[in-house]
Design an enzyme around this catalytic site. Structure first.
Site, PDB file in Angstrom:
ATOM      1  N   SER A  71     -73.711 -69.010  -0.500  1.00 31.68           N
ATOM      2  CA  SER A  71     -73.172 -67.749  -1.029  1.00 31.68           C
ATOM      3  C   SER A  71     -72.614 -66.817   0.025  1.00 31.68           C
ATOM      4  O   SER A  71     -72.000 -65.801  -0.339  1.00 31.68           O
ATOM      5  CB  SER A  71     -74.247 -67.016  -1.838  1.00 31.68           C
ATOM      6  OG  SER A  71     -74.422 -67.636  -3.094  1.00 31.68           O
ATOM      7  N   ALA A  72     -72.787 -67.121   1.290  1.00 33.20           N
ATOM      8  CA  ALA A  72     -72.069 -66.335   2.297  1.00 33.20           C
ATOM      9  C   ALA A  72     -70.563 -66.463   2.091  1.00 33.20           C
ATOM     10  O   ALA A  72     -69.788 -65.623   2.559  1.00 33.20           O
ATOM     11  CB  ALA A  72     -72.460 -66.774   3.705  1.00 33.20           C
TER      12      ALA A  72
END
Length: 391
Positions: A71-72
């Site tokens: 999710s970065a």
């Protein structure tokens, strides 16, 4: 453990913290990079390139080794929409349906573009999850989200759109520009910033990316292996909870080492980057990098980090804070200071910028843990950076 790379004078505590991550926190292979005022001050790497390598004869992590950052990736996707707004091509206050008419279905006709970025759109889960093969098709994913009825009235509450963020952001970029988000990011973000990051890993770069896997934190009497709060644990244990349904919008979980998965563009979850590339990306948002490219104007930086959602998160259960596509400094996701904005990757990775100090940070690892927003390895490095700039 041999730690490779260099730190500028005064940032030695970051090297020490990075080494301790291997000694006491179970890191297997990782890298960290830090920019200050557009210049690199930390560039470190160590361990094995692949989490499943044996200790003897393991392929070493090298300078330039890349890893999936989960999710970065969302911070990169958010930058695409904010840049389109900065260029006058996308109005953040406009209804999503103005650009994507099919999205008006099932009570979503009033949903605003900014609400997608702030996790207020009300569609964190799908009534019928997509298979991994379906999820890699951007058309099918976009159709599923467009047809989905919201869980809450859009704009009235917030909850982390763990997987559906891929199609919400990716389809808007396609509708506005006519290009897939992976190609757009390559041409308009990664290329100009000189950042080694990809949404859709090119075949020519595939050998640089190491294999990822899960690791368990070491048992430690100092409490490094902590238990989640009861409400959080119950939410993840209940398959019918919104928490589980949001993370299971793709079922079963894709094989993150599959070349086909890595070659696709899922801007919620499958970006691949080096630590240096992630830090350089964030450095380019808040200033010129090495005297060159700056992506965001000061006004866009303020848009990105201006609070749009705060309080109990319908999906993550704990209180969260979001700007436009970015997590903000808080108890659920501690960053460097109240001016910081960025995004963690579930289980390890972290990237952020801090305009007040001029710091941009990137950490990537091949060993994912159960942590969602505050991995102890990344947090140890953030604290070391805090100490270095305070001194």
């Amino acid at each position: 453990m041999n730690v490779n790379g260099a730190v500028a004078e005064g940032f030695e505590p970051v090297r020490e913290a990075f080494a301790r991550n291997f000694e006491t926190l179970g890191d297997r292979g990782a890298a960290v990079a830090v920019y200050r005022d557009g210049h690199k001050v930390v560039d470190l790497w160590g361990g094995a390139k692949n989490v499943d390598d044996d200790a003897d004869g393991a392929a070493p992590w090298e300078h330039g080794t890349a890893q999936i950052v989960r999710s970065a990736t969302k911070g990169v996707a958010a930058a695409a929409l904010l840049l389109l707004n900065q260029r006058g091509e996308l109005d953040l206050d406009a209804p999503v349906g103005e650009y994507w008419p099919e999205f008006k279905a099932a009570g979503k006709e009033r949903t605003r573009v900014w609400q997608l970025l702030a996790h207020r759109a009300g569609v964190p889960a799908l009534d019928r999850p997509l298979t991994p093969a379906e999820a890699l098709d951007p058309v099918l994913g976009a159709e599923a989200v467009a047809a989905q009825a919201p869980v809450w009235e859009p704009g009235t509450d917030h909850g982390y759109h763990a997987q559906t963020y891929s199609w919400l952001t990716g389809e808007l970029v396609r509708r506005v520009t006519g290009r897939g988000i992976g190609a757009w990011v390559a041409d308009e973000i990664a290329g100009p910033a000189g950042a080694d990051l990809w949404l859709g890993l090119p075949a020519a770069e595939a050998a640089r990316a190491g294999r990822v896997g899960k690791i368990e934190p070491p048992a430690d009497p100092r409490g490094l292996k902590t238990r989640p709060k009861r409400a959080v644990a119950d939410a993840y244990a209940d398959p019918d909870s919104l928490t589980c349904r949001a993370f299971a919008a793709i079922t079963p979980m894709p094989d993150e080492n599959d070349p086909a998965y890595r070659a696709a563009a899922l801007p919620a979850s499958n970006g691949i980057a080096t630590a240096e590339g992630l830090a350089r990306f964030y450095a380019s948002l808040i200033g010129e990098v090495d005297g060159g490219t700056r992506l965001f104007t000061p006004e866009t930086v303020e848009l990105a980090r201006g609070e749009r959602s705060a309080g109990p998160d319908r999906v993550l259960v704990v209180p969260t804070r979001f700007g436009l596509g970015y997590m903000l400094h808080g108890a659920a996701s501690p960053l460097l200071s109240p001016t910081s904005f960025g995004h963690p990757g579930r289980g390890g990775a972290l990237g952020f910028a801090d305009p007040a100090s001029g710091i941009a940070f990137g950490y990537v690892t091949n060993g994912f843990r159960k942590s969602v927003t505050a991995d102890p390895r990344a947090q140890a490095l953030v604290r070391a950076v805090q100490g270095a700039i305070a001194a």
